[in-house]
Enzyme design. Structure first.
Site, mmCIF file in Angstrom:
data_model
loop_
_atom_site.group_PDB
_atom_site.id
_atom_site.type_symbol
_atom_site.label_atom_id
_atom_site.label_comp_id
_atom_site.label_asym_id
_atom_site.label_seq_id
_atom_site.Cartn_x
_atom_site.Cartn_y
_atom_site.Cartn_z
ATOM 1 N N ARG A 234 0.615 -1.125 0.381
ATOM 2 C CA ARG A 234 0.149 0.086 0.341
ATOM 3 C C ARG A 234 0.551 1.281 -0.240
ATOM 4 O O ARG A 234 2.013 1.504 0.822
ATOM 5 C CB ARG A 234 -0.655 -0.201 1.611
ATOM 6 C CG ARG A 234 -2.002 -1.013 1.133
ATOM 7 C CD ARG A 234 -3.453 -0.812 0.185
ATOM 8 N NE ARG A 234 -3.730 -1.931 0.346
ATOM 9 C CZ ARG A 234 -4.541 -1.963 -0.970
ATOM 10 N NH1 ARG A 234 -3.254 -2.572 -1.962
ATOM 11 N NH2 ARG A 234 -5.484 -3.363 -0.517
ATOM 12 N N GLU A 263 -2.540 7.729 -4.609
ATOM 13 C CA GLU A 263 -2.678 6.561 -6.377
ATOM 14 C C GLU A 263 -4.044 7.021 -6.975
ATOM 15 O O GLU A 263 -4.747 6.210 -8.043
ATOM 16 C CB GLU A 263 -2.647 5.008 -6.542
ATOM 17 C CG GLU A 263 -3.273 4.313 -4.880
ATOM 18 C CD GLU A 263 -3.202 3.463 -5.506
ATOM 19 O OE1 GLU A 263 -1.774 2.803 -5.318
ATOM 20 O OE2 GLU A 263 -4.044 2.275 -5.580
ATOM 21 N N HIS A 295 -0.379 -0.164 -9.478
ATOM 22 C CA HIS A 295 -1.511 -1.538 -8.616
ATOM 23 C C HIS A 295 -2.165 -2.083 -9.749
ATOM 24 O O HIS A 295 -3.280 -2.582 -10.078
ATOM 25 C CB HIS A 295 -2.965 -0.685 -8.208
ATOM 26 C CG HIS A 295 -2.878 -1.454 -7.198
ATOM 27 N ND1 HIS A 295 -3.327 -0.512 -5.332
ATOM 28 C CD2 HIS A 295 -3.273 -2.639 -6.399
ATOM 29 C CE1 HIS A 295 -3.768 -1.181 -4.199
ATOM 30 N NE2 HIS A 295 -3.622 -2.206 -5.725
#
Ligand code: NAD
Length: 331
Positions: A234, A263, A295
């Site tokens: 993360r 993000e 991601h």
């Protein structure tokens, strides 16, 4: 159940429709993310299905409650974007997909390491331009290098095993040690010891208050000069401004990230004709020794199949009043 899915892409629809063969649930797909400004879309639904960058803060959850939403089904493992306290107060259940393909994420972390080290992304472009020079493409052997793994749960454990397969020395830091990994040759140490001795550090712990900015000015300084930092977990585990400083002064040798603290405004979108307003990501993108993916660690066929099937089962269990084995409870 009538389920509103947010932040959906074409592949989400494909996999959810494939899993929903008997039309047990009725799915409506929204491209927009779910936050306090989009909750009006949930009127008439009983459940919402959300992903990593939907923002389920107290205000959002209060509005979901008013709209009659009874369950939040996360189609991911992490749940840092949901206010669990608010959900519990409003009697909204939260379920997730705790494990879909830990291999997918661990393998992506390895892909980042290999690409950064052997510069295959640069070699590919060079050769396409008839540039067959090896100048500035030199990497290093992974064999016998020390790899530090922060968090040895499902993904971290697989990552450890892959790196042991490369002949690396694997050092780990976790609040819970795994006897199985110790047997396989992983050595647990303190975080400081791991940072000081590792040629590569890879993050696989969850984002919780104790791990927020675990890599900050002080801890980044403790890393071995010239070492590589990988984050597929993360974004909030790394303080972005501090990491930029360490890259600028040459202390951090390489950075590979699949996640980024800000993000939510960028990832999963085609912004190729937009003016990016986030100066930190632009600065990161300007470094020759930084590799960013948007991601995609989870993004394999196996993982998407598992995500859609587990989410469907979570919703069916809720509808049938069964025990929710994948419930995320407020501690
Ligand atoms: P997991 O729960 O199996 O493992 C997490 C590990 O972190 C556990 O061993 C736990 O003890 C450890 N941990 C907890 N607090 C810690 C602390 N303070 N310091 C050190 N270690 C600590 O989780 P997992 O399935 O391995 O997933 C790890 C993370 O990967 C998730 O939280 C998620 O954020 C991320 N993830 C990313 C992607 C992606 O697409 N990039 C996909 C799935 C998961």
């Amino acid at each position: 159940m009538k389920v509103a899915l947010f932040s959906t892409q074409a592949y989400d629809k494909d996999y959810f429709e494939q899993s929903n063969v008997n039309k047990i649930h009725s799915f409506t797909y929204f491209e927009t993310s779910l936050d306090e400004f989009t909750t009006n879309l949930t009127l008439g639904f009983e459940a919402v299905c959300v992903f990593v960058n939907d923002r389920l803060n107290r205000k959002t959850i209060e509005q979901l409650h008013q709209n009659g939403i009874k369950i939040i089904a996360l189609r991911c493992a992490g749940f840092n974007n949901v206010d669990l306290e608010a959900a519990s107060e409003m009697n909204i259940k939260v379920v997730r997909v705790p494990s879909y393909s830990p291999n997918a994420v661990a393998e992506h972390a390895v892909a980042l390491i290999l690409t950064l080290n052997r510069k295959t992304h640069k070699a590919f472009n060079r050769v396409k331009e008839n540039n067959f020079s090896l100048d500035r493409l030199m990497g290093f052997d992974l064999y016998e290098k020390t790899v530090g793994v922060i968090g040895t749960g499902k993904i971290g454990a697989i990552f450890c095993k892959i790196m042991l397969g490369f002949g690396c020395n694997v050092v780990a830091y976790d609040v819970q040690k795994s006897d199985e990994l110790i047997k396989q040759g992983v050595r647990y140490s303190s975080l400081d010891d791991l940072l000081a001795n590792s040629d590569i550090v890879s993050l696989h712990c969850p984002l919780i208050p104790q791990t927020l900015h675990i890599l900050n000015r002080i801890s980044l300084e403790k890393m071995k000069k010239g070492s590589m930092l990988i984050n597929t977990s993360r974004g909030g585990l790394i303080n972005t401004k501090d990491v930029i400083k360490e890259l600028k002064r040459g202390h951090l040798g390489y950075l590979g990230i699949d996640v980024y603290e800000q993000e939510g405004d960028l990832f999963f979108k085609d912004l190729s004709e937009s003016i990016i307003q986030d100066d930190d990501i632009l600065r990161l993108m300007s470094f020759p020794n930084v590799l960013i993916t948007a991601h995609q660690g989870f993004f394999t066929k196996e993982a998407l199949t598992q995500i859609s099937m587990t989410t469907l089962n979570n919703l069916t269990s809720f509808e049938n009043g069964e025990t929710l084995s994948n419930e995320v409870k407020n501690k």
